[in-house]
Design an enzyme around this catalytic site. Structure first.
Site, PDB file in Angstrom:
ATOM      1  NE  ARG A   1      -3.779  -2.283   2.340  1.00  0.00           N
ATOM      2  CZ  ARG A   1      -3.580  -3.598   2.466  1.00  0.00           C
ATOM      3  NH1 ARG A   1      -2.369  -4.071   2.741  1.00  0.00           N
ATOM      4  NH2 ARG A   1      -4.595  -4.444   2.320  1.00  0.00           N
TER       5      ARG A   1
ATOM      6  CG  HIS B   1      -1.035  -5.635  -4.221  1.00  0.00           C
ATOM      7  ND1 HIS B   1       0.088  -5.509  -3.429  1.00  0.00           N
ATOM      8  CD2 HIS B   1      -1.811  -6.604  -3.640  1.00  0.00           C
ATOM      9  CE1 HIS B   1      -0.010  -6.364  -2.418  1.00  0.00           C
ATOM     10  NE2 HIS B   1      -1.142  -7.031  -2.523  1.00  0.00           N
TER      11      HIS B   1
ATOM     12  CG  HIS C   1      -0.257 -11.610  -3.556  1.00  0.00           C
ATOM     13  ND1 HIS C   1      -0.916 -12.431  -2.659  1.00  0.00           N
ATOM     14  CD2 HIS C   1      -0.538 -10.342  -3.162  1.00  0.00           C
ATOM     15  CE1 HIS C   1      -1.565 -11.693  -1.774  1.00  0.00           C
ATOM     16  NE2 HIS C   1      -1.338 -10.413  -2.058  1.00  0.00           N
TER      17      HIS C   1
ATOM     18  CG  ASP D   1      -2.907  -7.892   5.255  1.00  0.00           C
ATOM     19  OD1 ASP D   1      -1.828  -8.119   4.660  1.00  0.00           O
ATOM     20  OD2 ASP D   1      -3.898  -7.381   4.689  1.00  0.00           O
TER      21      ASP D   1
ATOM     22  CD  GLU E   1       1.937 -10.460  -0.223  1.00  0.00           C
ATOM     23  OE1 GLU E   1       1.819  -9.460  -0.956  1.00  0.00           O
ATOM     24  OE2 GLU E   1       1.155 -10.714   0.723  1.00  0.00           O
TER      25      GLU E   1
END
Length: 359
Positions: free
Chosen positions: A90, A115, A186, A258, A323
């Protein structure tokens, strides 16, 4: 070759053959001497399947995804197995400043940029060349101001399924004007098999003593927080689900995990980033990278509404993502590792997913 190799069921290549604009999509197959097989499409550079044996030699496809290009084009989850860019993760309010000039990007995630924007690298058709049975090379030129980013960016990505049972992903990029870049991969993994239940009993280790806390929009606050004695301490192998529902503000922001972890840096070679063990099958994955960060996502937004390969529905927390990356929103935090790329310099990133079987 493992005697159970024939249990691998490949997808139909014809299901991935489509002309979009003036580009053609298709499906490539990589296989190594250990019997591991991966299918990759040049649509978004997506890893469509990855077949790994368990401790008894039985193979399962361990990445979430779809069986046809049409399903990828219409899926609620656009990032299954995808290459991500120009900027993975982000950027706050879709804005950053470079050399005193402000650039405005798409705000495609709760008022923020995610992304790469409305059409990131996950949704472009890459020029593909299969070098050999184990290696696929992809290329793409992202034009100046595509999705709001400056500079004509020339990108090359190599997928290699090595005989050491690694999926090695390497990225190179150059630009003709100063820009920012943060590429990542991803895949949504479930080491028991895609669609085969929760990942909360997978054991996870992350080689990080700190993480970057976020606000309610999942944008880093700018600080670093110690994982010690918190739900974010994965310095030793710990079941993913042990503390995922703990009363912790950060877990509420992300509806679970996350978050970007600040990897402990080695002085030589690649950094060991993470390890995941699925106890029932013995399938084990290790992650290595030259990147300073690792985003751990626990499949919190999967809700059972997406039907994937073999007709299986992907339910809440039935996949995880690891990631390798620079930190989210780095252009707006000068003390974070820089994501700037200038003309004359070459961007290089590497992510290695190594696959083993524990007894």
């Amino acid at each position: 070759m493992n005697t159970n190799h024939e249990k691998i069921t490949l997808l139909k290549k014809s299901n991935f053959e489509k002309t979009i604009g003036d580009k053609k999509t298709t499906l490539f197959v990589l296989k190594n001497k250990q019997g591991t097989v991966s299918e990759i499409t040049n649509y978004g550079g997506k890893v469509v399947s990855l077949w790994l044996p368990d401790r008894n030699g039985n193979y399962e496809d361990v990445v979430l995804g779809h069986a046809t290009i049409e399903d990828y084009l219409t899926s609620k989850e656009r990032y299954f197995g995808a290459l991500i860019g120009r900027y993975g993760n982000r950027i706050k309010e879709g804005k950053f400043t470079l050399d005193s000039k402000e650039y405005v990007l798409a705000t495609n995630n709760n008022g923020n940029h995610l992304h790469g924007g409305s059409k990131g690298f996950d949704a472009v058709i890459w020029d593909a060349h299969q070098i050999d049975d184990q290696t696929l090379e992809l290329q793409y030129i992202s034009k100046h101001m595509e999705e709001g980013y400056p500079g004509n960016l020339t990108i090359r990505v190599k997928y290699k399924l090595t005989n050491a049972n690694e999926l090695k992903i390497e990225y190179w990029a150059t630009t003709d004007a100063s820009t920012i870049i943060n590429l990542t991969h991803h895949s949504f993994f479930n080491l028991r098999g895609a669609g085969n239940g929760t990942i909360n009993d997978h054991l996870l280790q992350i080689n990080a003593a700190y993480y970057t806390p976020v606000d309610a929009g999942l944008i880093p606050t700018g600080g670093l927080a110690s994982v010690e004695d918190t739900s974010f301490d994965f310095q030793k192998l710990t079941a993913i689900g042990d503390r995922v529902d703990a009363d912790h503000k950060q877990l509420k922001h992300g509806f679970g995990y996350d978050h970007n972890f600040v990897l402990n840096q080695n002085l030589k070679g690649l950094n060991y980033a993470a390890k995941v063990v699925e106890p029932a099958s013995g399938r084990t994955m290790k992650v290595y990278t030259n990147e300073p960060g690792l985003q751990f996502y626990g499949g919190n937004f999967l809700d059972g509404s997406i039907q994937g390969k073999k007709g299986k529905f992907y339910k809440h927390r039935t996949a995880f993502c690891l990631e390798t990356q620079h930190f989210p929103d780095s252009p707006n935090h000068p003390h974070f590792p820089s994501t700037r790329l200038d003309p004359g310099d070459e961007y290089y990133s590497i992510c290695i997913y190594e696959f083993l079987v524990s007894k």
